[in-house]
Design a protein around this motif. Structure first.
Motif, PDB file in Angstrom:
ATOM      1  N   GLN A 151       0.861  -1.196   0.000  1.00  0.00           N
ATOM      2  CA  GLN A 151       0.000   0.000   0.000  1.00  0.00           C
ATOM      3  C   GLN A 151       0.893   1.240   0.000  1.00  0.00           C
ATOM      4  OE1 GLN A 151      -3.759  -1.631   2.698  1.00  0.00           O
ATOM      5  NE2 GLN A 151      -2.840   0.272   3.319  1.00  0.00           N
ATOM      6  N   GLY A 152       1.461   1.593  -1.146  1.00  0.00           N
ATOM      7  CA  GLY A 152       2.343   2.759  -1.192  1.00  0.00           C
ATOM      8  C   GLY A 152       3.551   2.530  -0.312  1.00  0.00           C
ATOM      9  N   ASP A 153       3.790   3.433   0.669  1.00  0.00           N
ATOM     10  CA  ASP A 153       4.964   3.252   1.534  1.00  0.00           C
ATOM     11  C   ASP A 153       4.595   2.587   2.859  1.00  0.00           C
ATOM     12  OD1 ASP A 153       3.673   5.243   2.917  1.00  0.00           O
ATOM     13  OD2 ASP A 153       5.265   6.730   2.707  1.00  0.00           O
ATOM     14  N   PHE A 154       3.406   1.944   2.913  1.00  0.00           N
ATOM     15  CA  PHE A 154       2.997   1.224   4.119  1.00  0.00           C
ATOM     16  C   PHE A 154       2.794  -0.249   3.765  1.00  0.00           C
ATOM     17  CE2 PHE A 154      -0.432   0.500   7.530  1.00  0.00           C
ATOM     18  CZ  PHE A 154       0.505   0.333   8.531  1.00  0.00           C
ATOM     19  N   VAL A 155       3.506  -1.131   4.463  1.00  0.00           N
ATOM     20  CA  VAL A 155       3.397  -2.589   4.338  1.00  0.00           C
ATOM     21  C   VAL A 155       4.087  -3.091   3.062  1.00  0.00           C
ATOM     22  CG1 VAL A 155       1.898  -4.619   4.409  1.00  0.00           C
ATOM     23  CG2 VAL A 155       1.130  -2.486   5.500  1.00  0.00           C
ATOM     24  N   ALA A 156       4.910  -4.114   3.244  1.00  0.00           N
ATOM     25  CA  ALA A 156       5.520  -4.793   2.094  1.00  0.00           C
ATOM     26  C   ALA A 156       5.501  -6.293   2.337  1.00  0.00           C
ATOM     27  CB  ALA A 156       6.952  -4.306   1.880  1.00  0.00           C
ATOM     28  N   ARG A 157       5.458  -7.046   1.251  1.00  0.00           N
ATOM     29  CA  ARG A 157       5.583  -8.514   1.312  1.00  0.00           C
ATOM     30  C   ARG A 157       7.042  -8.875   1.078  1.00  0.00           C
ATOM     31  NH1 ARG A 157       0.979 -11.806   0.499  1.00  0.00           N
ATOM     32  NH2 ARG A 157       2.046 -13.407  -0.726  1.00  0.00           N
ATOM     33  N   VAL A 158       7.511  -9.841   1.841  1.00  0.00           N
ATOM     34  CA  VAL A 158       8.913 -10.238   1.707  1.00  0.00           C
ATOM     35  C   VAL A 158       8.961 -11.715   1.326  1.00  0.00           C
ATOM     36  CG1 VAL A 158      11.165 -10.314   2.823  1.00  0.00           C
ATOM     37  CG2 VAL A 158       9.513  -8.564   3.497  1.00  0.00           C
TER      38      VAL A 158
END
Ligand code: OGA
Ligand code: MN
Length: 292
Positions: free
Chosen positions: A9-16
């Motif tokens: 979500q933009g600069d919030f939350v990433a999948r690794v």
């Protein structure tokens, strides 16, 4: 496959992906995870159902694993997992069965349904909270995360100026008190209240955050009702949907959240279903302004 960070979500939350958390992290992967958490606040690692010891080892790569809450309070509820380093976030009793809605283990998790940053009430708070889902429920039971950097940036100018120098008084039992959970005086005073500025700077990104959650008992130099109303308004602001990511759990999901720039809450689910997660927390090196 190299470690891959995919924004959600933009600069919030990433999948690794592209890293196996069952094995010790090499320095490059560890550093990449720290950088990603500084940038995105919350990291989702799918398909990583870890043994308890592996989960502790993963947490320990990012700092001292915290045991204070487990030792001071939670071991007295039950200690099904048998470790001070791993918290049982579940509705399961000591025999491994689904605990009914009246069971103390179930009631203890109800406090998690209010927006909070883990350890915000402690003089030495929590940096990372790492949740690993063992089972997930069919419906409901999501964990929502809210971005305190975005919540700061979207404050209106009047409110930002009004709270600029204000200090919140955070109490471990603020929500449990509101829920009328009949804790003992010893439990209620297990942690001295901690004082924090309502605006802080996140060390990893240099961004300002709105530092308020459901543990705020009072705001200094304000009448108690006025301060509590302000805290409630700020929490409503934080929880607006444009600041929020909802994680719908699959068994094996591992989510790492930076408590210095996020709050979270658990969502309602049918207590007849089995919801089992394990949590490891690391100690932060920041300190509150001191006890209230
Ligand atoms: C926690 C927590 C929420 C949830 O484990 O710290 O707040 O959804 N959990 O279980
Ligand atoms: Mn929590």
């Amino acid at each position: 496959m190299p470690i891959t960070i995919t924004p959600v979500q933009g600069d919030f939350v990433a999948r690794v992906t592209g890293v196996d958390l069952h094995r010790p992290l090499d320095t490059a992967d560890r550093d990449a995870i720290v950088r990603a958490c500084d940038a995105y606040g919350v990291l989702v690692f799918p398909g990583q159902l870890l043994e308890k010891e592996e989960l502790v080892a993963f947490g320990a790569a990012f700092g001292e694993v915290d045991t204070t809450l487990q030792k001071k309070l939670l071991n007295h509820v039950q200690n099904r997992l048998g470790l001070d380093t791993v918290t049982d976030i579940s509705n399961i009793d000591a025999e491994g069965n689904v605990a009914g809605p009246e069971h103390w283990q179930t009631i203890t998790t109800v406090g998690n349904r209010f927006w909070h940053s883990d350890g915000s009430y402690k003089h030495t708070p929590i940096r990372y909270s790492i949740l690993n889902a063992v089972t997930a429920v069919e419906r409901g039971g999501a964990t929502q995360y809210a971005d305190l950097r975005a919540a700061h940036d979207s404050l209106d100018d009047d409110t930002r100026a009004w709270i600029a120098d204000k200090v919140g008084v955070f109490w471990s039992h603020n929500t449990r008190d509101w829920l009328k959970i009949p804790d003992s005086e010893a439990e209620r005073s297990a942690f001295a209240k901690a004082r924090w500025p309502l605006i802080r700077t996140h060390p990893g990104s240099g961004r300002k955050v709105l530092w308020c959650d459901s543990k705020v008992f009072a705001i200094e130099n304000m009448p108690l009702p006025e301060g509590r109303a302000l805290a409630h308004e700020l929490i409503e602001h934080i929880g607006q949907r444009e600041h929020v990511y909802s994680h719908h759990w699959q068994p094996g999901d591992l989510v790492m959240a930076d408590n210095r720039c996020t709050v979270h809450r658990g969502r309602r689910f049918d207590h007849a279903e089995r919801r089992e997660m394990r949590r490891v927390e690391t100690t932060d090196d920041s300190c509150s302004l001191g006890p209230a």
